[in-house]
Design an enzyme around this catalytic site. Structure first.
Site, PDB file in Angstrom:
ATOM      1  N   TYR A 186       0.851  -1.175   0.000  1.00  0.00           N
ATOM      2  CA  TYR A 186       0.000   0.000   0.000  1.00  0.00           C
ATOM      3  C   TYR A 186       0.897   1.238   0.000  1.00  0.00           C
ATOM      4  O   TYR A 186       1.717   1.413   0.911  1.00  0.00           O
ATOM      5  CB  TYR A 186      -0.900  -0.051   1.230  1.00  0.00           C
ATOM      6  CG  TYR A 186      -1.903   1.062   1.260  1.00  0.00           C
ATOM      7  CD1 TYR A 186      -2.980   1.065   0.379  1.00  0.00           C
ATOM      8  CD2 TYR A 186      -1.779   2.108   2.151  1.00  0.00           C
ATOM      9  CE1 TYR A 186      -3.896   2.095   0.393  1.00  0.00           C
ATOM     10  CE2 TYR A 186      -2.693   3.144   2.176  1.00  0.00           C
ATOM     11  CZ  TYR A 186      -3.751   3.122   1.287  1.00  0.00           C
ATOM     12  OH  TYR A 186      -4.655   4.153   1.303  1.00  0.00           O
TER      13      TYR A 186
ATOM     14  N   LYS B 285     -12.198  -1.310   4.058  1.00  0.00           N
ATOM     15  CA  LYS B 285     -12.406  -2.143   2.881  1.00  0.00           C
ATOM     16  C   LYS B 285     -13.419  -3.265   3.172  1.00  0.00           C
ATOM     17  O   LYS B 285     -14.537  -2.978   3.503  1.00  0.00           O
ATOM     18  CB  LYS B 285     -11.059  -2.680   2.405  1.00  0.00           C
ATOM     19  CG  LYS B 285      -9.931  -1.615   2.414  1.00  0.00           C
ATOM     20  CD  LYS B 285     -10.167  -0.463   1.452  1.00  0.00           C
ATOM     21  CE  LYS B 285      -9.228   0.725   1.664  1.00  0.00           C
ATOM     22  NZ  LYS B 285      -7.803   0.444   1.672  1.00  0.00           N
TER      23      LYS B 285
HETATM   24  C1  LIG Z   1      -6.617   1.055   2.107  1.00  0.00           C
HETATM   25  C2  LIG Z   1      -5.479   0.263   2.543  1.00  0.00           C
HETATM   26  C3  LIG Z   1      -4.670   0.651   3.620  1.00  0.00           C
HETATM   27  C4  LIG Z   1      -4.890   1.959   4.350  1.00  0.00           C
HETATM   28  O1  LIG Z   1      -6.139   2.017   4.950  1.00  0.00           O
HETATM   29  P1  LIG Z   1      -6.949   3.377   5.244  1.00  0.00           P
HETATM   30  O2  LIG Z   1      -8.135   2.881   5.979  1.00  0.00           O
HETATM   31  O3  LIG Z   1      -7.247   4.016   3.933  1.00  0.00           O
HETATM   32  O4  LIG Z   1      -6.058   4.245   6.059  1.00  0.00           O
HETATM   33  C5  LIG Z   1      -3.638  -0.179   3.986  1.00  0.00           C
HETATM   34  N1  LIG Z   1      -3.384  -1.335   3.321  1.00  0.00           N
HETATM   35  C6  LIG Z   1      -4.139  -1.727   2.286  1.00  0.00           C
HETATM   36  C7  LIG Z   1      -3.801  -3.006   1.605  1.00  0.00           C
HETATM   37  C8  LIG Z   1      -5.191  -0.955   1.856  1.00  0.00           C
HETATM   38  O5  LIG Z   1      -5.921  -1.359   0.808  1.00  0.00           O
END
Ligand SMILES: *Cc1c(COP(=O)(O)O)cnc(C)c1O
Length: 398
Positions: free
Chosen positions: A117, A214
């Site tokens: 990420y 997510k």
């Molecule tokens: C979105 C995401 C993050 C960060 O998360 P946030 O809730 O946007 O801060 C970290 N790792 C992965 C794999 C992600 O998809």
């Protein structure tokens, strides 16, 4: 005894745990966890207040430290990931930074997947170098590279698998062996899988974390994160860091996540079934140059993905023969898929990592990590698959 407590036992299936392990023991026997929207909690007596602060009472003190709604979510995710406990935080990035700051000291070194990420790498390389943190980003699909990168001051092995956005798979069991041998802490970002598809602690990781933004919440309406360590010592350290950094979750958010979480299994079942169909459609499309989806035999780590994941997920990366120009045209022409970053929600999303999620990664590092200019990332939602495919088909034909 409440059903919630009975259903915590290990024999229950995952979907049963999703429905019944997130309960709360309140005086009204509420079927769902109420929102305790309060910043502070009163004590029965001065002695009780002192006991709460001394950690001799389970009583709540202040929401940054702990809150019944947030704790219900933390307990449920600890059950789902087979961890000691959960530390809910304000975002996935707060989870990453709480881990960095909670477990690393000046001069410590971290080894990590190059295609992780973007911001989790960016903050380490651009901000935490000021505090003397050292980092090496490598292709962790080749575990021999990990051993080569280990230094005397290495502290953490931080893996994301499948990696974002390359969909490369890193062997978690092999990483756990290396981490054990060299006394490193194995940290896994499990956001792309959720606990429904992959359980890194069961494979030997020390800490697993998620952007709950997510799949776990699943409805694209909140931003949140959670860290789940395997052991109490690590849990205490991380919880303490979260409390002091002040990156706690909000009770109302926790309520929404508890609500979304109940359907995690059926949402993922549906999305990954559709993702396989979309992947097959793209693989046979004349304008598609390449595709990476762990559920296709053409994925270079199809076998490994099958071993460590319980399903192939709903994330697809692919490139078009026309390169970035053709990719941009596709992004501009899709109608059903939203042109948006993020993933794991009920709606299908499409984005271009090189200019969006990973735009802050240098051109050289992008090239090394395989984040090419033609790479398009698709997050499949739960719409009717025929409509998702028709949308892509139409946009590709223009
Ligand atoms: C979105 C995401 C993050 C960060 O998360 P946030 O809730 O946007 O801060 C970290 N790792 C992965 C794999 C992600 O998809």
């Amino acid at each position: 005894m409440l059903k919630h407590n009975i259903m915590k036992n290990e024999e229950s299936g995952f979907n049963t745990k999703l429905i019944h392990s997130g309960g709360i023991d309140d005086q009204f026997h509420s079927a769902t966890v109420p929102i305790y929207q309060t910043s502070t909690f009163s004590f029965d007596s001065a002695d009780e207040g002192a006991r709460c602060f001394a950690g001799e009472s389970e009583g709540y003190i202040y929401t940054r430290i702990g809150n019944p709604t947030i704790n219900a979510l933390e307990k449920q995710l600890a059950i789902l990931e087979n961890g000691y406990g959960g530390v809910a935080v304000s975002s996935g990035m707060a989870a990453a930074t709480t881990i960095y700051l909670g477990l690393m000291s000046q001069g410590d070194h971290i080894i990590s997947t190059d295609a992780i990420y973007g911001p989790a790498r960016g903050v380490m390389e651009k901000q935490f170098t000021r505090f003397g943190f050292q980092s090496t980003y490598i292709n962790t699909t080749d575990v021999t590279q990990i051993e080569k990168a280990i230094k005397p001051n290495s502290k953490i092995l931080y893996i994301e698998t499948p990696a974002n956005p390359t969909m490369d798979i890193t062997d978690l069991v092999a990483c756990a062996e290396i981490a054990k041998k060299h006394k490193l802490l194995l940290v896994v970002d499990n956001t792309f899988c959720s606990p429904y598809l992959q359980n890194p602690l069961d494979l030997g990781a020390d800490i697993v974390f998620h952007s709950m933004t997510k799949f776990i919440n699943g409805h694209a309406d909140i931003v949140a994160g959670i860290i789940i360590p395997r052991e109490k010592a690590m849990y205490d350290k991380l919880r303490n860091m979260m409390i002091n950094l002040g990156c706690n979750m909000d009770p109302h958010q926790a309520y929404l996540v508890l609500r979304g979480l109940k359907t995690l299994g059926i949402r993922i079942d549906r999305a990954q079934q559709s993702a396989l169909e979309v992947a097959k459609f793209l693989e046979s499309h004349p304008k598609v140059a390449w595709i990476k989806y762990p559920g296709l035999k053409s994925h270079p780590q199809f076998e490994l993905a099958n071993q460590q994941m319980k399903g192939s997920g709903s994330m697809i990366s692919f490139g078009l023969k026309g390169g970035y120009v053709a990719s941009k045209k596709l992004l501009d022409n899709v109608k059903l898929a939203l042109l948006a970053v993020s993933l794991g929600g009920v709606e299908t999303l499409i984005q271009h990592p090189a200019s969006m999620t990973h735009s802050k990664v240098s051109a050289e590092d992008k090239q090394k990590a395989g984040i090419t200019d033609d790479l398009i990332r698709l997050a499949i939602g739960i719409e009717d698959v025929k409509d998702i495919i028709a949308d892509l088909d139409k946009a590709l034909s223009l």
